[in-house]
Scaffold this motif. Structure first.
Motif, short mmCIF file in Angstrom:
data_model
loop_
_atom_site.label_atom_id
_atom_site.label_comp_id
_atom_site.label_asym_id
_atom_site.label_seq_id
_atom_site.Cartn_x
_atom_site.Cartn_y
_atom_site.Cartn_z
N THR A 163 33.72 34.99 38.72
CA THR A 163 34.35 35.13 40.04
C THR A 163 35.34 34.14 40.37
O THR A 163 36.26 34.16 40.93
CB THR A 163 33.43 35.75 41.14
OG1 THR A 163 32.58 36.67 40.43
CG2 THR A 163 34.19 36.16 42.10
N LEU A 164 34.48 32.91 40.51
CA LEU A 164 35.09 31.65 40.85
C LEU A 164 36.17 31.44 39.95
O LEU A 164 37.16 30.79 40.42
CB LEU A 164 34.02 30.41 41.00
CG LEU A 164 32.69 30.49 41.92
CD1 LEU A 164 31.80 29.48 41.74
CD2 LEU A 164 33.52 30.46 43.47
N PHE A 165 36.20 31.29 38.58
CA PHE A 165 37.34 30.98 37.63
C PHE A 165 38.40 32.00 38.29
O PHE A 165 39.64 31.35 38.50
CB PHE A 165 37.06 31.29 36.40
CG PHE A 165 37.87 31.44 35.47
CD1 PHE A 165 38.85 30.03 35.14
CD2 PHE A 165 38.41 32.24 35.03
CE1 PHE A 165 39.85 29.80 34.36
CE2 PHE A 165 39.76 32.41 34.01
CZ PHE A 165 40.38 31.25 33.84
N ARG A 213 44.87 31.67 42.55
CA ARG A 213 45.65 30.80 43.35
C ARG A 213 46.51 29.72 42.67
O ARG A 213 47.52 29.48 43.26
CB ARG A 213 44.66 30.00 44.10
CG ARG A 213 44.01 30.69 45.34
CD ARG A 213 42.89 29.72 46.29
NE ARG A 213 42.06 30.61 46.69
CZ ARG A 213 40.55 30.40 46.70
NH1 ARG A 213 40.22 29.46 45.66
NH2 ARG A 213 39.87 31.03 47.17
N HIS A 214 46.32 29.48 41.48
CA HIS A 214 47.29 28.39 40.81
C HIS A 214 48.43 29.26 40.01
O HIS A 214 49.23 28.42 39.88
CB HIS A 214 46.28 27.48 39.98
CG HIS A 214 45.37 26.73 40.88
ND1 HIS A 214 44.33 26.93 41.47
CD2 HIS A 214 45.73 25.40 41.40
CE1 HIS A 214 43.58 26.06 42.09
NE2 HIS A 214 44.70 24.94 42.17
#
Length: 66
Positions: A5-7, A13-14
Motif C-alpha cells: 500500500t505504501l509503495f 504521487r511520483h
C-alpha cells in the motif's frame, strides 16, 4: 499499513500524471453520454478523471486533424 500500500501511494504521487479535468467536470462530460455511473465507478477504483473519460472513449481530445 502494508508495504505494498505504501509503495503504490508513493508510485502514484511520483509517476501519475496530473488530471486535466476535475472529478466534477468529468461527471458533467459523462452525463452527456449517459455514462456518469461508469465514469464514477472508474474514478472510485483509482482512475484519474482523465483516465476514466479515456476508458469510456469520451475524452475530449483537442487539435486532432486528419
Amino acid at each position: 499499513m502494508k508495504i505494498t500500500t505504501l509503495f503504490w501511494r508513493w508510485w502514484y504521487r511520483h509517476y501519475s500524471s496530473p488530471s486535466k479535468y476535475t472529478r466534477a467536470e468529468a461527471l458533467v462530460m459523462a452525463k452527456k453520454y449517459g455514462l456518469e455511473w461508469e465514469v464514477l465507478q472508474a474514478m472510485d477504483h483509482g482512475c484519474t478523471p482523465d483516465e476514466a473519460l479515456q476508458e469510456w472513449d469520451i475524452y475530449p481530445y483537442e487539435n486532432l486533424q486528419d
